[in-house]
Design a protein around this motif. Sequence first.
Motif, short mmCIF file in Angstrom:
data_model
loop_
_atom_site.label_atom_id
_atom_site.label_comp_id
_atom_site.label_asym_id
_atom_site.label_seq_id
_atom_site.Cartn_x
_atom_site.Cartn_y
_atom_site.Cartn_z
N LEU A 1 -36.86 -24.17 -12.21
CA LEU A 1 -35.90 -24.08 -11.12
C LEU A 1 -36.60 -23.74 -9.81
N GLU B 1 -32.72 -20.94 -6.83
CA GLU B 1 -31.86 -21.19 -7.99
C GLU B 1 -32.11 -20.14 -9.07
N LEU C 1 -26.00 -22.68 -6.12
CA LEU C 1 -27.35 -22.55 -6.66
C LEU C 1 -27.31 -22.11 -8.12
N ARG D 1 -25.95 -24.95 -10.42
CA ARG D 1 -26.96 -25.98 -10.74
C ARG D 1 -27.94 -25.46 -11.78
N ALA D 2 -28.36 -24.22 -11.60
CA ALA D 2 -29.29 -23.62 -12.55
C ALA D 2 -28.66 -23.51 -13.93
#
Length: 296
Positions: free
Chosen positions: A120, A124, A155, A158-159
């Motif tokens: 990442l 993130e 963030l 997405r992680a």
Amino acid sequence: MSSPDFLAAQFEEHRPHLKAVAYRMLGSLAEADDATQETWLRLTRSESRQIDNLGGWLTTVVGRVCLDMLRARKRRGEDSLEARLPDPVISRADEADGPEQQALLADSVGLALLVVLESLTPAERLAFVLHDLFGLPFEQIAPIVDRTPATAKKLASRARQRVRGATPPPDPDPADQRRVVDAFLAAARGGDFDTLLSLLDPDVVLRADGGVLTGGMQVVRGATAVGGQAATFQRMATAATTHPALVNGLAGLVNTIDGEPISVMSFTVVDGRIAAIDILADAERLAQLDLASAED
């Protein structure tokens, strides 16, 4: 108790939590210690009497320190943990000693997850670690990454998607994990390829890190390919003395020859099969680990 002594005592109460945050951010026990110490130094230079929530303040500061360290690591072009395994946290199979050890082992943040976290971006990783693993609100995370709370939430989202896609949750019962590992070890010792293969998830991933002399981390994917390492597993199982251990909270092994560690193995067991095997066999890094308790 003098004011400096009182401040030091308060900090020590938070140290296990701060090191746990830093370890999940950095994947390195030595760097986690450095980040925790830097947090202490920043506390001593601050107006500590004006801090209303010391725990929250310290968590924010250690997050900023780790973020800076991750960004500096990338600027220097250092090998990431995608090229090496993170430092394992070892304890006896039947216990986890001390508050710091318990904090490091909490939630079974296995080596496989730490490898994914390294892929990442620093922002993130921080958003995911602080929110998903430690429950900090995005309003507190946002200023650390110089984003709005809404952007910090994106963030972390997405992680989270990348983590969930790459690391299925391990079976929760340690006894179930250990039974699968014991069966794997017995099959390896006996050269029983069919049984060994039956214990592997079809999409199993084997990561083996022998250090720079062996070219860093080698990755093998798929049950057939990993099962093809049966001869290597058999040599390890027959030549070494195996010590059951917890490796980042999951069933694992510390393998020694004549009392000297030759490898640490961690197994991620999902639905009764081995989904990941992580092997640290780097002699230099093994020498820096505290393996005594696992070998008792």
